[in-house]
Design a protein around this motif. Sequence first.
Motif: not given
Length: 208
Positions: A8-11, A160-163, A24-27, A60-61
């Motif tokens: 639901q989101l990237e970062a 969590d994991s972009g969720i 920062v937190k990237y998913y 963003f890998r």
Amino acid sequence: MKNVSIKQLEAIVILDTDGKRIAVKYYNDKLLLKGEDKLNNLNNSKESINFNCEDIYNNFRTVEDQKLFENDITEKVKRLYFDSNEVEILILSKYIILCLSINDVNIYIIGDENDNEIILHEIIQTVHQSLNNITNNQIGKRQLIDKLDSIYLILDEIADSGIIMETNSNVIINRLYMHEGDLQESTPLNQAISSAKENIIRSLLSGT
């Protein structure tokens, strides 16, 4: 066939006004459809060309991809006039970015072109309210760095994991205090965490 994501989101990205990282937190995990790995192998060359056209930040890998993106959004924000404490919307490549500037801190919530802006707006408000709580309404670079461990716990509670997991800042802060209470019961562990945090703070403030 493209990767299917349930994110639901990237970062969630918190930088200072010069673009230096605070938290920062990237998913960037993808959920592949059954059999898609075989298709990816067969069409790897073609997909690589299309992928580069669609996203210069490579989803963003790598840290390098992330920092390139952070530099670009920082430069874009510097060229625009934003009212402090007002949420603004930016578009960069295929990403929707909600930005909130507070003192010497910029908070960014990043979604892709298919993400729901209302949800992203709710997330940035949750981050803002949570940071206000732990800094006594004194959000600034120094204050956030001093609370870095709490910030990452807050981000983990939000997604969590972009969720999206939680958007009620009161619930998040209550869980944070419970977690910090558990840490205080373990004195050696708490001392080790405090020492590590002090080293991180010195490193961030010195720019090394």
